[in-house]
Design a protein around this motif. Structure first.
Motif, PDB file in Angstrom:
ATOM      1  N   GLN A  71      58.800  30.072  44.090  1.00  0.00           N
ATOM      2  CA  GLN A  71      57.359  30.045  43.862  1.00  0.00           C
ATOM      3  C   GLN A  71      56.961  29.110  42.717  1.00  0.00           C
ATOM      4  O   GLN A  71      55.974  28.386  42.798  1.00  0.00           O
ATOM      5  CB  GLN A  71      56.852  31.460  43.559  1.00  0.00           C
ATOM      6  CG  GLN A  71      56.965  32.419  44.723  1.00  0.00           C
ATOM      7  CD  GLN A  71      56.117  31.990  45.915  1.00  0.00           C
ATOM      8  OE1 GLN A  71      54.916  31.814  45.794  1.00  0.00           O
ATOM      9  NE2 GLN A  71      56.754  31.818  47.057  1.00  0.00           N
ATOM     10  N   ALA A  72      57.717  29.145  41.621  1.00  0.00           N
ATOM     11  CA  ALA A  72      57.330  28.404  40.415  1.00  0.00           C
ATOM     12  C   ALA A  72      57.607  26.906  40.515  1.00  0.00           C
ATOM     13  O   ALA A  72      56.935  26.103  39.869  1.00  0.00           O
ATOM     14  CB  ALA A  72      58.043  28.977  39.193  1.00  0.00           C
ATOM     15  N   LYS A  73      58.602  26.540  41.285  1.00  0.00           N
ATOM     16  CA  LYS A  73      58.922  25.119  41.517  1.00  0.00           C
ATOM     17  C   LYS A  73      59.087  24.353  40.201  1.00  0.00           C
ATOM     18  O   LYS A  73      58.451  23.322  39.955  1.00  0.00           O
ATOM     19  CB  LYS A  73      57.849  24.465  42.391  1.00  0.00           C
ATOM     20  CG  LYS A  73      57.659  25.141  43.739  1.00  0.00           C
ATOM     21  CD  LYS A  73      56.691  24.396  44.623  1.00  0.00           C
ATOM     22  CE  LYS A  73      56.392  25.156  45.912  1.00  0.00           C
ATOM     23  NZ  LYS A  73      57.579  25.528  46.675  1.00  0.00           N
ATOM     24  N   THR A 237      41.891  29.053  34.655  1.00  0.00           N
ATOM     25  CA  THR A 237      41.246  29.917  35.632  1.00  0.00           C
ATOM     26  C   THR A 237      41.229  29.208  36.974  1.00  0.00           C
ATOM     27  O   THR A 237      40.768  28.058  37.081  1.00  0.00           O
ATOM     28  CB  THR A 237      39.808  30.241  35.199  1.00  0.00           C
ATOM     29  OG1 THR A 237      39.841  30.971  33.971  1.00  0.00           O
ATOM     30  CG2 THR A 237      39.093  31.072  36.256  1.00  0.00           C
ATOM     31  N   LEU A 238      41.730  29.875  38.020  1.00  0.00           N
ATOM     32  CA  LEU A 238      41.840  29.283  39.345  1.00  0.00           C
ATOM     33  C   LEU A 238      40.880  29.997  40.289  1.00  0.00           C
ATOM     34  O   LEU A 238      41.163  31.100  40.768  1.00  0.00           O
ATOM     35  CB  LEU A 238      43.282  29.382  39.848  1.00  0.00           C
ATOM     36  CG  LEU A 238      44.360  28.844  38.896  1.00  0.00           C
ATOM     37  CD1 LEU A 238      45.744  29.034  39.486  1.00  0.00           C
ATOM     38  CD2 LEU A 238      44.112  27.377  38.556  1.00  0.00           C
ATOM     39  N   LYS A 239      39.746  29.377  40.533  1.00  0.00           N
ATOM     40  CA  LYS A 239      38.708  29.992  41.347  1.00  0.00           C
ATOM     41  C   LYS A 239      39.169  30.188  42.789  1.00  0.00           C
ATOM     42  O   LYS A 239      39.640  29.261  43.448  1.00  0.00           O
ATOM     43  CB  LYS A 239      37.444  29.127  41.324  1.00  0.00           C
ATOM     44  CG  LYS A 239      36.272  29.746  42.059  1.00  0.00           C
ATOM     45  CD  LYS A 239      35.037  28.859  41.959  1.00  0.00           C
ATOM     46  CE  LYS A 239      33.858  29.475  42.700  1.00  0.00           C
ATOM     47  NZ  LYS A 239      32.651  28.611  42.608  1.00  0.00           N
ATOM     48  N   GLY A 240      39.065  31.427  43.255  1.00  0.00           N
ATOM     49  CA  GLY A 240      39.407  31.732  44.638  1.00  0.00           C
ATOM     50  C   GLY A 240      40.881  31.961  44.891  1.00  0.00           C
ATOM     51  O   GLY A 240      41.276  32.299  46.014  1.00  0.00           O
ATOM     52  N   LYS A 241      41.713  31.808  43.875  1.00  0.00           N
ATOM     53  CA  LYS A 241      43.147  32.040  44.045  1.00  0.00           C
ATOM     54  C   LYS A 241      43.474  33.508  43.808  1.00  0.00           C
ATOM     55  O   LYS A 241      42.839  34.185  42.991  1.00  0.00           O
ATOM     56  CB  LYS A 241      43.954  31.172  43.080  1.00  0.00           C
ATOM     57  CG  LYS A 241      43.810  29.664  43.329  1.00  0.00           C
ATOM     58  CD  LYS A 241      44.414  29.255  44.663  1.00  0.00           C
ATOM     59  CE  LYS A 241      44.365  27.736  44.833  1.00  0.00           C
ATOM     60  NZ  LYS A 241      44.964  27.302  46.120  1.00  0.00           N
ATOM     61  N   GLY A 242      44.469  34.000  44.518  1.00  0.00           N
ATOM     62  CA  GLY A 242      44.847  35.397  44.424  1.00  0.00           C
ATOM     63  C   GLY A 242      46.075  35.623  43.565  1.00  0.00           C
ATOM     64  O   GLY A 242      46.318  34.897  42.603  1.00  0.00           O
ATOM     65  N   HIS A 243      46.857  36.634  43.942  1.00  0.00           N
ATOM     66  CA  HIS A 243      47.997  37.057  43.130  1.00  0.00           C
ATOM     67  C   HIS A 243      49.251  36.293  43.558  1.00  0.00           C
ATOM     68  O   HIS A 243      50.120  36.816  44.256  1.00  0.00           O
ATOM     69  CB  HIS A 243      48.215  38.572  43.288  1.00  0.00           C
ATOM     70  CG  HIS A 243      49.128  39.153  42.257  1.00  0.00           C
ATOM     71  ND1 HIS A 243      48.805  39.202  40.915  1.00  0.00           N
ATOM     72  CD2 HIS A 243      50.365  39.720  42.352  1.00  0.00           C
ATOM     73  CE1 HIS A 243      49.777  39.784  40.246  1.00  0.00           C
ATOM     74  NE2 HIS A 243      50.741  40.089  41.097  1.00  0.00           N
ATOM     75  N   TRP A 244      49.297  35.042  43.147  1.00  0.00           N
ATOM     76  CA  TRP A 244      50.471  34.219  43.408  1.00  0.00           C
ATOM     77  C   TRP A 244      50.494  33.063  42.408  1.00  0.00           C
ATOM     78  O   TRP A 244      49.531  32.832  41.697  1.00  0.00           O
ATOM     79  CB  TRP A 244      50.474  33.693  44.842  1.00  0.00           C
ATOM     80  CG  TRP A 244      49.312  32.815  45.208  1.00  0.00           C
ATOM     81  CD1 TRP A 244      49.148  31.490  44.924  1.00  0.00           C
ATOM     82  CD2 TRP A 244      48.129  33.181  45.932  1.00  0.00           C
ATOM     83  NE1 TRP A 244      47.963  31.004  45.423  1.00  0.00           N
ATOM     84  CE2 TRP A 244      47.314  32.021  46.051  1.00  0.00           C
ATOM     85  CE3 TRP A 244      47.689  34.380  46.506  1.00  0.00           C
ATOM     86  CZ2 TRP A 244      46.091  32.033  46.709  1.00  0.00           C
ATOM     87  CZ3 TRP A 244      46.465  34.379  47.163  1.00  0.00           C
ATOM     88  CH2 TRP A 244      45.680  33.229  47.260  1.00  0.00           C
TER      89      TRP A 244
END
Length: 273
Positions: A71-73, A237-244
């Protein structure tokens, strides 16, 4: 027939090469900590010289080191900038965020990497996703003398904010606004508590969108100028991004790249913004 066979052989050799390269670049390791065998993955760029930084990247609840790595790459970032990355495995796929079990594990990893790869002990950075982010904040309160900067992702203490660190600590926090596991609504209280602890400016600088060069970015950056001991803080802050962990460079940011950009400016015992 001959052409087809030759192509098949080339493909097979390519696969074997990739598997061999992967096994050399990312190694599964284990150490004894408090009488318990602990496991972790290590990525070391080829021909890495001594005195290079170390980043420890912790997975979320019910996940593992391999999942966090995927995930983190971090690999391309580490290969380009030249540093080692460790992905630890939590016992039973979780972290001890109230005791010393995993603090001891982190310290043992630092000792192990120092002995084997001569990492710069003054430039060790700690990051984690979800429960790993909670563990990152817990470590900031307990072992800030060993970690130069902290980078939690989508995780913060759920039972109130403790800011008992032995020194002001640099923090870059990344969180999606539609996170339905660890709500974004709790981020402000967390960052404000650490801003006060660190003596950072009350009024932040906000870049929206971030980076400014990408008008389509859904990311924004809140940056608190350096306070005590030259320590600054940042919130992505990532608008519209979820738990990832978001590495959406087209529409936002590569989280690991942003963490490195921030953390690389800090070292122990003195820190500079």
């Amino acid at each position: 027939m001959k052409t087809t066979s030759l192509r098949s052989i080339r493909k097979l050799l390519s696969v074997i090469y990739c598997l061999v390269f992967f096994s050399l670049a990312v190694q599964a390791e284990e150490i004894q900590v408090g009488g318990v065998t602990r496991h972790f993955l290590v990525h070391v760029p080829a021909n890495l010289p001594a005195n290079r930084p170390l980043i420890i990247s912790m997975h979320g609840f019910n996940q593992d080191a391999a999942y966090q790595k995927a995930q983190a790459k971090w690999e391309q970032v580490a290969d380009t900038a030249g540093f080692t990355v460790v992905f630890p495995d939590g016992l039973n796929k979780r972290w001890d965020i109230s005791g010393s079990t995993d603090l001891d594990f982190i310290l043992s990893i630092i000792d192990n990497m120092s002995a084997r790869y001569k990492i710069d002990r003054n430039r060790v950075y700690l990051s984690g996703f979800s429960m790993g982010g909670m563990m990152t904040y817990f470590a900031a309160n307990r072992i800030s003398d060993k970690i130069a900067a902290f980078a939690p992702i989508s995780g913060y203490p759920l039972r109130g904010q403790n800011t008992e660190s032995a020194r002001p600590v640099p923090i870059i926090h990344t969180h999606g606004t539609t996170d339905d596991v660890v709500s974004y609504s709790g981020v402000e209280a967390c960052m404000n508590a650490w801003r006060i602890r660190n003596g950072c400016s009350e009024t932040p600088m906000i870049t929206n969108p971030y980076p400014a060069s990408n008008p389509n970015s859904i990311a924004s950056k809140t940056y608190w100028n350096a306070g005590a001991n030259g320590v600054a803080m940042a919130l992505l802050t990532l608008k519209g991004k979820g738990h990832w962990i978001s590495n959406d460079v087209v529409n936002g940011v590569h989280t690991s790249e942003e963490i490195w950009k921030f953390c690389k400016n800090y070292s122990l015992p003195t820190s500079k913004p």
